[in-house]
Scaffold this motif. Structure first.
Motif, PDB file in Angstrom:
ATOM      1  N   GLY A 272       0.726  -1.262   0.041  1.00  0.00           N
ATOM      2  CA  GLY A 272      -0.069  -0.007  -0.035  1.00  0.00           C
ATOM      3  C   GLY A 272       0.998   1.305   0.048  1.00  0.00           C
ATOM      4  O   GLY A 272       0.707   2.288  -0.582  1.00  0.00           O
ATOM      5  N   PHE A 273       1.979   1.293   0.804  1.00  0.00           N
ATOM      6  CA  PHE A 273       2.670   2.437   0.913  1.00  0.00           C
ATOM      7  C   PHE A 273       3.385   2.759  -0.407  1.00  0.00           C
ATOM      8  O   PHE A 273       3.749   3.779  -0.721  1.00  0.00           O
ATOM      9  N   ALA A 274       3.963   1.593  -0.785  1.00  0.00           N
ATOM     10  CA  ALA A 274       4.850   1.573  -2.230  1.00  0.00           C
ATOM     11  C   ALA A 274       4.044   2.346  -3.327  1.00  0.00           C
ATOM     12  O   ALA A 274       4.368   3.051  -4.015  1.00  0.00           O
ATOM     13  N   VAL A 275       2.820   1.945  -3.285  1.00  0.00           N
ATOM     14  CA  VAL A 275       1.834   2.408  -4.369  1.00  0.00           C
ATOM     15  C   VAL A 275       1.457   3.841  -4.168  1.00  0.00           C
ATOM     16  O   VAL A 275       1.657   4.688  -5.109  1.00  0.00           O
ATOM     17  N   ILE A 276       1.195   4.329  -2.952  1.00  0.00           N
ATOM     18  CA  ILE A 276       1.060   5.662  -2.626  1.00  0.00           C
ATOM     19  C   ILE A 276       2.201   6.654  -2.997  1.00  0.00           C
ATOM     20  O   ILE A 276       1.885   7.421  -3.671  1.00  0.00           O
ATOM     21  N   PHE A 277       3.496   6.141  -2.452  1.00  0.00           N
ATOM     22  CA  PHE A 277       4.644   6.688  -3.166  1.00  0.00           C
ATOM     23  C   PHE A 277       4.725   6.885  -4.647  1.00  0.00           C
ATOM     24  O   PHE A 277       4.977   7.891  -4.973  1.00  0.00           O
ATOM     25  N   VAL A 278       4.542   5.666  -5.277  1.00  0.00           N
ATOM     26  CA  VAL A 278       4.811   5.946  -6.834  1.00  0.00           C
ATOM     27  C   VAL A 278       3.766   6.916  -7.372  1.00  0.00           C
ATOM     28  O   VAL A 278       4.180   7.362  -8.518  1.00  0.00           O
ATOM     29  N   MET A 279       2.542   6.560  -6.992  1.00  0.00           N
ATOM     30  CA  MET A 279       1.409   7.276  -7.471  1.00  0.00           C
ATOM     31  C   MET A 279       1.645   8.936  -7.329  1.00  0.00           C
ATOM     32  O   MET A 279       1.417   9.603  -8.335  1.00  0.00           O
ATOM     33  N   LEU A 280       2.233   9.374  -6.060  1.00  0.00           N
ATOM     34  CA  LEU A 280       2.099  10.798  -5.962  1.00  0.00           C
ATOM     35  C   LEU A 280       3.366  11.404  -6.876  1.00  0.00           C
ATOM     36  O   LEU A 280       3.199  12.503  -7.437  1.00  0.00           O
ATOM     37  N   ILE A 281       4.625  10.518  -7.099  1.00  0.00           N
ATOM     38  CA  ILE A 281       5.731  10.915  -7.892  1.00  0.00           C
ATOM     39  C   ILE A 281       5.122  10.781  -9.428  1.00  0.00           C
ATOM     40  O   ILE A 281       5.107  11.972 -10.268  1.00  0.00           O
ATOM     41  N   SER A 282       4.492   9.927  -9.788  1.00  0.00           N
ATOM     42  CA  SER A 282       3.983   9.629 -11.310  1.00  0.00           C
ATOM     43  C   SER A 282       3.030  10.782 -11.670  1.00  0.00           C
ATOM     44  O   SER A 282       2.944  11.084 -12.729  1.00  0.00           O
ATOM     45  N   SER A 283       2.197  11.092 -10.613  1.00  0.00           N
ATOM     46  CA  SER A 283       1.180  12.047 -11.016  1.00  0.00           C
ATOM     47  C   SER A 283       1.723  13.474 -11.208  1.00  0.00           C
ATOM     48  O   SER A 283       1.288  14.086 -12.380  1.00  0.00           O
ATOM     49  N   ALA A 284       2.607  13.742 -10.574  1.00  0.00           N
ATOM     50  CA  ALA A 284       3.367  14.998 -10.677  1.00  0.00           C
ATOM     51  C   ALA A 284       4.195  15.041 -12.094  1.00  0.00           C
ATOM     52  O   ALA A 284       3.960  15.891 -12.930  1.00  0.00           O
ATOM     53  N   VAL A 285       4.747  13.885 -12.261  1.00  0.00           N
ATOM     54  CA  VAL A 285       5.517  13.798 -13.461  1.00  0.00           C
ATOM     55  C   VAL A 285       4.682  13.678 -14.697  1.00  0.00           C
ATOM     56  O   VAL A 285       5.110  14.499 -15.888  1.00  0.00           O
ATOM     57  N   THR A 286       3.885  12.765 -14.797  1.00  0.00           N
ATOM     58  CA  THR A 286       2.668  12.998 -15.877  1.00  0.00           C
ATOM     59  C   THR A 286       1.996  13.966 -16.142  1.00  0.00           C
ATOM     60  O   THR A 286       1.675  14.280 -17.292  1.00  0.00           O
ATOM     61  N   TRP A 287       1.700  14.820 -15.272  1.00  0.00           N
ATOM     62  CA  TRP A 287       1.004  16.048 -15.369  1.00  0.00           C
ATOM     63  C   TRP A 287       1.902  17.175 -16.100  1.00  0.00           C
ATOM     64  O   TRP A 287       1.437  17.505 -17.004  1.00  0.00           O
ATOM     65  N   LEU A 288       3.301  17.065 -15.589  1.00  0.00           N
ATOM     66  CA  LEU A 288       4.014  18.195 -16.444  1.00  0.00           C
ATOM     67  C   LEU A 288       4.299  17.479 -17.927  1.00  0.00           C
ATOM     68  O   LEU A 288       4.162  18.290 -18.628  1.00  0.00           O
ATOM     69  N   ILE A 289       4.505  16.148 -18.039  1.00  0.00           N
ATOM     70  CA  ILE A 289       4.658  15.803 -19.406  1.00  0.00           C
ATOM     71  C   ILE A 289       3.215  16.115 -20.129  1.00  0.00           C
ATOM     72  O   ILE A 289       3.579  16.511 -21.348  1.00  0.00           O
TER      73      ILE A 289
END
Lengths: 174, 198, 191
Positions: free
Chosen positions: C41-58
């Motif tokens: 669960g925590f691994a998913v929260i972690f990756v989701m946070l980063i990937s939402s920021a990065v994919t938004w920018l992209i």
């Protein structure tokens, strides 16, 4: 080091091929996709007004369609229970609702999605904004009865219609 | 020849991707609210699976091991985008109904799973057979699920009315819980049948 | 207020696992015991946070301005896959204790449809940058919540007497169905 170049080159090549393939398909289909979008809109307007001559116009960045001398139509977008709802609203010149057609709605089939059904949408006909959602049988010029079991979707839908009409009134007056 | 046939039919029952391997559950549950959506999803998956298995088994000897998964995913994503564009251009209403679940085929574990476990190790011909068999097994299961849910919730199958009027409509079947119940019971039935065979 | 609604909407009302069916494979795979479930669960929260920021920018700074929206899926999945790999290497080198906790779950996340699904919903719903990050946090928390509840129930199911064909996956789906039914009750919160 040789391995590094091989790996990079391979992944790069795969991406380039994929990019080319996709731009090929995209450029081939884009006209068709745009045509489809235009067609569903015109069909929706025809359904509201009957077959009339439709003229596309734009006022301060918002598209709308003038339908003969009967009135005009415009799009409304808003958030439903789960996803975006898009609807085409047709009104007479005095902003009395002529009819509403839902273009896109992904709410729960059988419950929320019923806001796209005739039973709910027919309530709007002949009435004018601002609308208000009630749970029991609607009486009064501005009241709309919610879909059973889908109060949230109904409220979201009515809110969307209200704000779209308000915006359009402001822009047309200018 | 008999062996080839076996590769083809194994996905239907014995190695059914959904009921046995529990792969590709996300589309299985999300789009089976009616039989038509289920069929569209099934055909899209067959298309993507066919071409990704084909391409991956063609390039399997060239792919450096370190970027194996990354290259497979790019191949898969490419074909998924093609399906998406195709549906938008030719069947706009279906494309709207399936929404984000078409792009989610990219991460459908069936496709990456078959690429990893089969196409990257076997010849082109066998990989194609495998793709078609697995894809058909997937599609059939989807249609069964979509059918059950559509009949129970709306009394229709492929939009044709099939139940008598006095049948009550179980709306819960179309909602998320109904999806879980249907799948749970199907898995149970599959296991019961397999156990009896032994 | 709006941000709070987005968070609650993603975490509880439209829970990713129980109403969108996203991330079901890990949901079934690691919900067998509480400890694994927490790690995942925590691994998913972690990756989701980063990937939402990065994919938004992209999406909004590269794909949209250059009219390349049709490359969206390829770009997103590549970003997520490489991000997962990068996070894994980073943690291994600089935060070993965290790596020991989350490490084994990270490779599994690439094919977790919850991550890609989250980025797609983020684009469809036209969230701005802050909203996207809050949305991803909500989605991840919802995933953790569903995972924790499920693993708690499964630890009990293990000791009960269930008809043989339904052992394992069958009973898990039916339990998940009951959970989904319960979560539907939260729909009123969003009014």
């Amino acid at each position: 080091m040789k391995n590094f170049f091989r790996i990079t080159f391979f992944l790069f090549a795969v991406c380039v091929v994929s990019g080319f393939l996709l731009s090929f398909f995209y450029t081939k289909s884009i006209d068709r996709i745009k045509e489809n979008e235009r067609k569903t809109k015109i069909e929706a307007i025809d359904k509201i007004f009957g077959n009339e001559k439709v003229l596309e116009k734009e006022v301060s960045g918002k598209k709308y369609w003038v339908v003969g001398d009967k009135g005009f139509a415009f799009e409304a977008k808003g958030m439903g229970f789960q996803d975006e709802i898009i609807a085409m609203i047709g009104v007479t010149k005095n902003f009395e609702i002529k009819g509403i057609v839902v273009l896109k709605c992904l709410d729960t089939p059988g419950l929320g999605a019923e806001v796209a059904g005739d039973k709910f949408l027919n309530q709007f006909k002949g009435k004018s904004a601002p609308f208000e959602v009630v749970r029991n049988i609607a009486s009064g010029p501005h009241k709309i009865q919610a879909v059973t079991g889908a109060t949230i979707s109904s409220k979201a839908f009515v809110k969307m219609v209200n704000s779209a009409i308000k915006e359009m009134k402001k822009k047309i007056k200018k | 020849m008999k062996n080839n046939f076996k590769e083809f039919v194994k996905g239907f029952f014995e190695q059914n991707p959904i009921l046995v391997f529990l792969l590709g559950l996300c589309p299985t549950l999300a789009v089976t609210t009616n039989a038509i959506n289920a069929l569209t999803m099934g055909l899209s998956v067959i298309f993507v699976l066919f071409f990704s298995n084909l391409i991956i088994s063609l390039i399997r000897k060239m792919v450096p091991n370190q970027v194996r998964i990354a290259s497979f995913i790019v191949v898969i994503a490419t074909f998924v985008t093609i399906v998406d564009i195709f549906l938008k251009a030719n069947f706009p209403s279906l494309s709207k109904a399936l929404g984000p679940f078409i792009p989610l085929i990219v991460v459908n574990c069936i496709i990456l799973g078959r690429a990893e476990a089969f196409a990257s190790r076997n010849s082109v011909f066998l990989s194609i057979l495998d793709a078609l068999g697995m894809g058909l097994g997937f599609t059939i299961t989807l249609i069964i699920m979509g059918g059950i849910r559509e009949v129970l919730a709306f009394g229709t199958f492929f939009n044709v009315k099939v139940t008598p009027d006095f049948m009550p409509k179980f709306l819960v079947m179309i909602l998320p819980p109904g999806a879980f119940f249907t799948l749970g019971i199907l898995v149970g039935i599959k296991n019961a049948v397999s156990m009896r065979k032994k | 207020m709006n941000l709070l609604l987005i968070f609650i909407g993603a975490a509880i009302v439209n829970n990713f696992v129980l109403s969108y069916f996203l991330g079901l494979c890990p949901f079934l795979g690691v919900s067998t015991d509480l400890k694994k479930a927490t790690g995942m669960g925590f691994a998913v929260i972690f990756v989701m946070l980063i990937s939402s920021a990065v994919t938004w920018l992209i999406y909004y700074k590269i794909l949209l301005p250059f009219n390349l929206v049709y490359l969206q899926y390829v770009a997103f999945i590549l970003v997520i896959a490489s991000l997962v790999q990068f996070v894994e290497m980073f943690l291994k080198k600089f935060v070993p204790p965290l790596y020991r906790g989350l490490g084994i779950y990270l490779p599994l996340i690439t094919t977790n449809c919850a991550i890609l699904g989250m980025t797609l919903f983020m684009v469809i719903r036209k969230y701005n940058f802050v909203e996207s990050v809050v949305f991803s946090l909500g989605a991840g928390s919802g995933f953790l919540l569903a995972l924790l509840i499920m693993s708690g129930i499964r630890e009990r199911i293990n000791t009960s007497d269930i008809p043989r064909p339904f052992r394992g996956a069958g009973i898990t789906f039916i339990t998940a169905g009951c959970l989904a039914l319960i979560f539907m009750g939260f729909a009123g919160i969003l009014r």
